[in-house]
Design a protein around this motif. Sequence first.
Motif, short mmCIF file in Angstrom:
data_model
loop_
_atom_site.label_atom_id
_atom_site.label_comp_id
_atom_site.label_asym_id
_atom_site.label_seq_id
_atom_site.Cartn_x
_atom_site.Cartn_y
_atom_site.Cartn_z
N ALA A 124 47.84 43.37 18.61
CA ALA A 124 46.55 42.96 18.04
C ALA A 124 45.50 42.94 19.14
CB ALA A 124 46.68 41.58 17.40
N ARG A 127 44.25 46.43 19.80
CA ARG A 127 43.33 46.93 18.77
C ARG A 127 41.94 46.30 18.94
NH1 ARG A 127 48.30 46.74 15.99
NH2 ARG A 127 47.93 44.61 15.26
N SER A 206 31.76 44.67 16.79
CA SER A 206 32.98 45.39 16.48
C SER A 206 34.23 44.62 16.93
CB SER A 206 32.89 46.74 17.18
OG SER A 206 34.03 47.46 16.97
N SER A 209 34.74 41.49 14.77
CA SER A 209 35.22 41.85 13.45
C SER A 209 36.71 42.23 13.49
CB SER A 209 34.31 42.96 12.92
OG SER A 209 34.98 43.84 12.16
N GLN A 210 37.14 42.94 14.54
CA GLN A 210 38.57 43.28 14.67
C GLN A 210 39.40 42.03 14.92
OE1 GLN A 210 39.73 46.41 14.15
NE2 GLN A 210 41.79 45.58 14.26
N ASP A 212 38.83 39.06 13.83
CA ASP A 212 39.00 38.38 12.54
C ASP A 212 40.00 39.13 11.66
OD1 ASP A 212 37.20 36.49 13.33
OD2 ASP A 212 35.49 37.34 12.26
N ALA A 213 39.91 40.46 11.67
CA ALA A 213 40.81 41.26 10.82
C ALA A 213 42.28 41.09 11.23
CB ALA A 213 40.42 42.74 10.89
N GLU A 214 42.51 40.79 12.51
CA GLU A 214 43.89 40.63 13.00
C GLU A 214 44.50 39.29 12.59
OE1 GLU A 214 45.67 42.89 14.28
OE2 GLU A 214 44.22 44.40 14.90
N GLY A 215 43.67 38.37 12.08
CA GLY A 215 44.22 37.10 11.62
C GLY A 215 44.21 35.98 12.64
#
Length: 256
Positions: A124, A127, A206, A209-210, A212-215
């Motif tokens: 994570a 990414r 960016s 946002s990534q 947050d998307a990873e949890g």
Amino acid sequence: MSTGNMNLTLKVWRQKNNIAKGSLVDYKLSNISPDMSFLEMFDVLNEGLVDKGEEPVVFDHDCREGICGACSMFINGQPHGPLQGVTTCQLHMRSFKDGDTIVVEPWRAKAFPVIKDLMVDRTAFDRVIAAGGFISVNTGNAQDANNLPIPKVKADSAFEAAACIGCGACVATCKNASAMLFVSAKISQLAQLPQGQPERYRRVQSMVSQMDAEGFGNCTNTGACEAECPKGISLENIARMNRDFYSAKFVSEEEV
Ligand code: SF4
Ligand code: FES
């Protein structure tokens, strides 16, 4: 005559794979030298297990000198163990006492699933870096350093942020499993230098946002990350990241 060597009880998290139920397993170790590193003590444990035909404990390690960030053990409730400013590989057995019981667990966070035993998946972080932790420049000869004068205070602050080794201790210790100390360090090392300016606001949007998307969870300012970070990364970086994140909303599209 006493050798000063130690007898220890280890309680080590064993988990066959990502979906298996794990548990703490007891191991007795004897004649451990106080001069061994914590990972060398684990090497001794694993040699004993292999000799008995049992599976060794899987754990991450690479440089063993505090640089790579791979070693990730939660020792007696603290990431990287009881000492401040050191990684697990830099921790020595002299920080423990003869007869001690030591509990060793993996990093625990939704975004860091256990692969096996003490090894967790930290891709994570990769990414998040791929989302913006870089600068886009044409390659070629290195510029003369005097072409890009950078005030000493800024250079030092960027350098301190760049000391983050991406170990994930900040996430593991945070009750919200927040990655904001790590992400803000990666943003701050570029946001304070001229080379980081062209993509500064696109980068922060960016990467956040990534993240947050990873949890990863949110920051609630408890400061455990800064207290447990082996590289002394400052909470000021989180404040800088938040300022840039909100500023990005007021920068025109062309600039972002
Ligand atoms: S901020 Fe500190 S604890 Fe977090 S990943 Fe970087 S070095 Fe590790
Ligand atoms: S093994 Fe590289 S920092 Fe510990």
